[in-house]
Design a protein around this motif. Structure first.
Motif, PDB file in Angstrom:
ATOM      1  N   VAL A   1      -6.630   7.751  -6.932  1.00  0.00           N
ATOM      2  CA  VAL A   1      -6.441   6.438  -7.553  1.00  0.00           C
ATOM      3  C   VAL A   1      -7.039   5.349  -6.652  1.00  0.00           C
ATOM      4  N   GLY A   2      -6.932   5.544  -5.344  1.00  0.00           N
ATOM      5  CA  GLY A   2      -7.503   4.582  -4.395  1.00  0.00           C
ATOM      6  C   GLY A   2      -9.005   4.423  -4.561  1.00  0.00           C
ATOM      7  N   ARG A   3      -9.691   5.505  -4.974  1.00  0.00           N
ATOM      8  CA  ARG A   3     -11.143   5.426  -5.188  1.00  0.00           C
ATOM      9  C   ARG A   3     -11.487   4.404  -6.274  1.00  0.00           C
ATOM     10  N   GLY A   4     -10.515   4.161  -7.153  1.00  0.00           N
ATOM     11  CA  GLY A   4     -10.729   3.188  -8.221  1.00  0.00           C
ATOM     12  C   GLY A   4     -10.947   1.781  -7.694  1.00  0.00           C
ATOM     13  N   ARG A   5     -10.595   1.548  -6.432  1.00  0.00           N
ATOM     14  CA  ARG A   5     -10.771   0.213  -5.865  1.00  0.00           C
ATOM     15  C   ARG A   5     -12.202  -0.001  -5.387  1.00  0.00           C
ATOM     16  N   ASN A   6     -13.020   1.031  -5.439  1.00  0.00           N
ATOM     17  CA  ASN A   6     -14.375   0.928  -4.883  1.00  0.00           C
ATOM     18  C   ASN A   6     -15.162  -0.320  -5.295  1.00  0.00           C
ATOM     19  N   PRO A   7     -15.164  -0.687  -6.586  1.00  0.00           N
ATOM     20  CA  PRO A   7     -15.969  -1.866  -6.955  1.00  0.00           C
ATOM     21  C   PRO A   7     -15.477  -3.157  -6.303  1.00  0.00           C
ATOM     22  N   HIS A   8     -14.251  -3.146  -5.784  1.00  0.00           N
ATOM     23  CA  HIS A   8     -13.722  -4.365  -5.165  1.00  0.00           C
ATOM     24  C   HIS A   8     -13.882  -4.339  -3.654  1.00  0.00           C
ATOM     25  N   LEU A   9     -14.359  -3.211  -3.122  1.00  0.00           N
ATOM     26  CA  LEU A   9     -14.529  -3.104  -1.676  1.00  0.00           C
ATOM     27  C   LEU A   9     -15.991  -3.306  -1.324  1.00  0.00           C
ATOM     28  N   SER A  10     -16.231  -3.647  -0.064  1.00  0.00           N
ATOM     29  CA  SER A  10     -17.618  -3.733   0.381  1.00  0.00           C
ATOM     30  C   SER A  10     -17.664  -3.334   1.837  1.00  0.00           C
ATOM     31  N   PHE A  11     -18.857  -3.356   2.402  1.00  0.00           N
ATOM     32  CA  PHE A  11     -19.044  -2.984   3.799  1.00  0.00           C
ATOM     33  C   PHE A  11     -18.158  -3.853   4.697  1.00  0.00           C
ATOM     34  N   LEU A  12     -18.005  -5.112   4.313  1.00  0.00           N
ATOM     35  CA  LEU A  12     -17.233  -6.040   5.150  1.00  0.00           C
ATOM     36  C   LEU A  12     -15.767  -6.094   4.747  1.00  0.00           C
ATOM     37  N   ARG A  13     -15.492  -5.827   3.449  1.00  0.00           N
ATOM     38  CA  ARG A  13     -14.125  -5.943   2.989  1.00  0.00           C
ATOM     39  C   ARG A  13     -13.527  -4.559   2.784  1.00  0.00           C
ATOM     40  N   GLY A  14     -12.658  -4.149   3.679  1.00  0.00           N
ATOM     41  CA  GLY A  14     -12.033  -2.843   3.593  1.00  0.00           C
ATOM     42  C   GLY A  14     -10.811  -2.879   2.692  1.00  0.00           C
ATOM     43  N   PHE A  15     -10.036  -1.782   2.713  1.00  0.00           N
ATOM     44  CA  PHE A  15      -8.833  -1.650   1.902  1.00  0.00           C
ATOM     45  C   PHE A  15      -7.756  -2.605   2.414  1.00  0.00           C
ATOM     46  N   THR A  16      -7.263  -3.504   1.573  1.00  0.00           N
ATOM     47  CA  THR A  16      -6.235  -4.457   2.002  1.00  0.00           C
ATOM     48  C   THR A  16      -4.947  -4.256   1.213  1.00  0.00           C
ATOM     49  N   ALA A  17      -3.984  -5.133   1.456  1.00  0.00           N
ATOM     50  CA  ALA A  17      -2.698  -5.052   0.756  1.00  0.00           C
ATOM     51  C   ALA A  17      -2.894  -5.203  -0.754  1.00  0.00           C
ATOM     52  N   THR A  18      -3.865  -6.025  -1.162  1.00  0.00           N
ATOM     53  CA  THR A  18      -4.159  -6.198  -2.590  1.00  0.00           C
ATOM     54  C   THR A  18      -4.515  -4.861  -3.224  1.00  0.00           C
ATOM     55  N   ASP A  19      -5.334  -4.090  -2.518  1.00  0.00           N
ATOM     56  CA  ASP A  19      -5.764  -2.800  -3.054  1.00  0.00           C
ATOM     57  C   ASP A  19      -4.606  -1.817  -3.115  1.00  0.00           C
ATOM     58  N   THR A  20      -3.806  -1.797  -2.044  1.00  0.00           N
ATOM     59  CA  THR A  20      -2.635  -0.917  -2.030  1.00  0.00           C
ATOM     60  C   THR A  20      -1.720  -1.254  -3.198  1.00  0.00           C
ATOM     61  N   ALA A  21      -1.532  -2.552  -3.457  1.00  0.00           N
ATOM     62  CA  ALA A  21      -0.674  -2.975  -4.566  1.00  0.00           C
ATOM     63  C   ALA A  21      -1.265  -2.543  -5.902  1.00  0.00           C
ATOM     64  N   ALA A  22      -2.585  -2.678  -6.041  1.00  0.00           N
ATOM     65  CA  ALA A  22      -3.240  -2.286  -7.294  1.00  0.00           C
ATOM     66  C   ALA A  22      -3.069  -0.790  -7.543  1.00  0.00           C
ATOM     67  N   VAL A  23      -3.154  -0.007  -6.482  1.00  0.00           N
ATOM     68  CA  VAL A  23      -2.986   1.440  -6.604  1.00  0.00           C
ATOM     69  C   VAL A  23      -1.551   1.764  -6.998  1.00  0.00           C
ATOM     70  N   ALA A  24      -0.577   1.118  -6.335  1.00  0.00           N
ATOM     71  CA  ALA A  24       0.833   1.362  -6.653  1.00  0.00           C
ATOM     72  C   ALA A  24       1.123   0.977  -8.104  1.00  0.00           C
ATOM     73  N   ASP A  25       0.550  -0.124  -8.534  1.00  0.00           N
ATOM     74  CA  ASP A  25       0.737  -0.591  -9.896  1.00  0.00           C
ATOM     75  C   ASP A  25       0.183   0.420 -10.907  1.00  0.00           C
ATOM     76  N   ALA A  26      -1.025   0.910 -10.633  1.00  0.00           N
ATOM     77  CA  ALA A  26      -1.653   1.880 -11.537  1.00  0.00           C
ATOM     78  C   ALA A  26      -0.834   3.159 -11.599  1.00  0.00           C
ATOM     79  N   LEU A  27      -0.331   3.605 -10.424  1.00  0.00           N
ATOM     80  CA  LEU A  27       0.479   4.831 -10.379  1.00  0.00           C
ATOM     81  C   LEU A  27       1.762   4.659 -11.191  1.00  0.00           C
ATOM     82  N   ALA A  28       2.395   3.490 -11.055  1.00  0.00           N
ATOM     83  CA  ALA A  28       3.632   3.240 -11.789  1.00  0.00           C
ATOM     84  C   ALA A  28       3.362   3.218 -13.286  1.00  0.00           C
ATOM     85  N   ARG A  29       2.258   2.622 -13.675  1.00  0.00           N
ATOM     86  CA  ARG A  29       1.922   2.473 -15.082  1.00  0.00           C
ATOM     87  C   ARG A  29       1.724   3.811 -15.790  1.00  0.00           C
TER      88      ARG A  29
END
Lengths: 264, 353
Positions: free
Chosen positions: A97-125
């Motif tokens: 599910v974390g791979r789904g954040r790829n379009p929002h990540l970049s070389f400079l912007r790594g995995f942040t709390a926003t991404d963790t929250a998005a993953v948790a939200d998707a899992l709950a859904r």
């Protein structure tokens, strides 16, 4: 959000699969693409998801030619799940599910709390929060497909394209996945376009049907308009009786038996 | 045995999840420290045994002239070439295996090693036999010819198998086919070569780090300073690519560009490593698979593979120098270790499939 195919022609190994096809996806609707094998319904979905480039014509996303948009930008607006994807052995649901954040990540912007929250939200859904640390390959077929849908949800797009999300699933798991799709639409008003094989499930779960035949849209509209004795005969070459689904009031396609088809 | 491994790999869902995140970093740290330790110990071994403190003193810029000469001029380049070549080959292997999605793929599949071998053997045989070429020119020429041969062969393999993207099966088939053709040419050169040249060439083909100087170590270090960060930067794109081309494209990955970049970095890493240390076999194949199992990841971990390659080649060289009084090509030890492993991997894969 708007997604449309404009006069799209697309060939596979020299064989035309889509022929001058026009289609606009209904905003905030669940649309099912149906049609016989080899009619081009999967190809249509893959062209709309820019996995295939049309020979001529264009796919237009929010007013832009989809082939001219950077792929990362497309992936922030449109989530796409190909048919029967396979997760690498041992990969956990959370990692997938974390791979789904790829379009929002970049070389400079790594995995942040926003991404963790998005993953948790998707899992709950999708109802897999408790199984998040299980390897995907240990899940049941329905759970596995829900995990993949969670990956697409983590992309946080308004539009979801699902290519036969119920392939290889038994009826219970098919309903499990389609109920999830219905809930996604009901809760968040997401636009969903999916290819389905089963006409009755398509009629039950989609507000809008697109019937494809020989690479062209044969009929499109609400299920009761699209699934008629005439269209079934023309597109599938089958005589069928259309009943009323006792649960939804929608059409229920019952193919005639061989005797009734007069082939004995 | 397989059932046992599954049980210990996944004790319970929750702890397994946590372990999956911690284990790769721990494995990387341990293997990296191991490689550094091997490097330091290797500097103490030789005709004039030195203590670890004396070697460390030299490394921080102290120590007497004779010790400095032994450590920095005679031993350091050799040790460095071993460590760096191992790191380069293993990282190249990890990249190749991820892109081709095949645990049996290695940079050899891309044609680099066989092409480099042909280049090097041609330089040794042509240079040493027919003409009276000075030793220095020969030494500078062999790595260069190896690099050119390796890059040319890889370009040919990738070019011939490219079909609207890097098609893994085609790549492997073309690679294996071209490698046999190129290897046949190399064998022919060895047959027609003078005995001395054939011996030199055989040592090169086995992979050796003996009598390597700064002339080999410096170019290799420069190449790796560029290529290793480039390879490691591909970690995130490759983590998306492992889900399959279509899913990856759906997630906004430029699939072809990523596959091409990974293949290009792998080819250059291998060419650099092989031109400095010869055709050291099996490192690129075996190390990523060992690291994959140690770290418990879904694809070969890049940084840990690089560290593991350094440890294997550095360790193999050190072991040989400790065990034998004569020079044994380091490639023989890595192959002796790699070949049984390859067979075990094949048998195990067939059983689970």
């Amino acid at each position: 959000m708007s997604l449309a195919a404009r006069n799209v022609t697309l060939s596979y190994d020299g064989r035309p699969v889509l022929r001058e096809l026009d289609l606009s996806i209904m905003d905030s609707q669940v649309t099912a693409v149906i049609g016989p094998n080899g009619c081009g319904k999967s190809t249509l979905l893959r062209a709309l998801g820019r996995l295939l480039r049309p020979d001529s014509g264009r796919v237009v996303l929010d007013g832009h030619d989809i082939d001219r948009l950077p792929t990362r930008q497309v992936a922030r607006r449109l989530g796409l799940l190909p048919q029967a994807p396979v997760a690498p052995a041992g990969m956990t649901v959370r990692d997938l599910v974390g791979r789904g954040r790829n379009p929002h990540l970049s070389f400079l912007r790594g995995f942040t709390a926003t991404d963790t929250a998005a993953v948790a939200d998707a899992l709950a859904r999708v109802g897999l929060a408790d199984l998040a640390d299980r390897p995907v390959d240990e899940l049941s077929g329905g759970q596995r497909q829900r995990a993949w849908i969670a990956m697409v949800l983590a992309q946080q797009t308004d539009l979801l394209l699902l290519d036969e999300p119920t392939t290889y699933l038994d009826l219970t798991h098919q309903l499990e996945v389609l109920d999830l799709v219905a809930a996604l639409h009901a809760d968040a008003g997401r636009t969903v376009l999916m290819v389905l094989h089963d006409l009755n499930l398509a009629a039950r779960y989609a507000g809008h049907l697109v019937l494809v035949r020989d690479g062209q849209v044969h009929a499109a509209g609400p299920p009761a308009q699209v699934l008629t004795t005439d269209t079934i005969a023309q597109v599938f070459g089958l005589r069928a009786t259309i009943l009323t689904d006792p649960h939804t009031g929608g059409p229920l396609v019952v193919p005639d038996t061989r005797q009734h088809r007069g082939e004995s | 045995m397989t059932a046992h491994a599954t049980r210990t790999d996944r004790p319970s869902a929750r702890t397994a999840g946590r372990r999956r995140r911690v284990r790769p970093a721990a494995v990387l740290a341990v293997v990296l420290l191991g490689a550094l330790a091997v490097g330091v110990v290797a500097l103490t071994v030789g005709d004039f045994p030195l203590s670890v403190p004396r070697v460390l003193a030299v490394l921080v810029g102290r120590g007497d002239g004779a010790t400095r000469l032994i450590v920095l001029e005679l031993r350091a380049p050799r040790v460095l070439v071993g460590l760096l070549a191992g790191a380069g080959l293993a990282l190249a292997g990890a990249l190749t295996q991820t892109v081709v999605r095949n645990p049996l793929a290695s940079p050899d599949v891309l044609g680099v090693t066989s092409g480099a071998s042909l280049g090097a053997v041609a330089a040794i045989v042509g240079g040493g036999g027919t003409y009276e070429v000075s030793d220095a020119l020969l030494r500078a020429g062999v790595p260069l010819c190896a690099a050119v041969g390796g890059l040319a062969a890889a370009t040919l393999v990738v070019g011939l198998s490219w079909r609207r993207g890097l098609a893994p099966t085609r790549l492997v088939l073309v690679g294996v086919g071209l490698a046999s053709a190129v290897t046949a040419l190399t064998s022919w050169l060895l047959v027609v070569a003078k005995v001395n040249d054939a011996t030199t060439a055989s040592v090169w083909l086995a992979g050796s780090v003996s009598s390597r100087g700064w002339a080999q170590a410096v170019p290799l270090a420069i190449a790796l300073a560029v290529l290793v960060p480039a390879g490691l930067a591909l970690a995130r794109p490759l983590s998306v690519l492992e889900l399959g081309d279509e899913v990856a494209a759906g997630l906004g990955l430029r699939v072809r560009a990523t596959a091409f970049a990974a293949a290009a970095v792998a080819v250059c890493l291998t060419a650099a490593a092989v031109s400095a240390a010869g055709a050291i076999g099996f490192v690129g194949l075996v190390v990523p698979q060992i690291m994959l199992r140690l770290a418990g990841t879904t694809r070969p971990p890049l940084a840990a593979s690089a560290a593991g390659g350094a440890l294997l080649v550095g360790g193999a060289d050190l072991a040989e120098r400790l065990l034998f009084s004569w020079e044994v090509p380091v490639g023989l030890a890595t192959a002796a270790l790699g070949a049984p492993y390859l067979i075990w991997l094949l048998i195990r894969q067939r059983r689970t499939a």
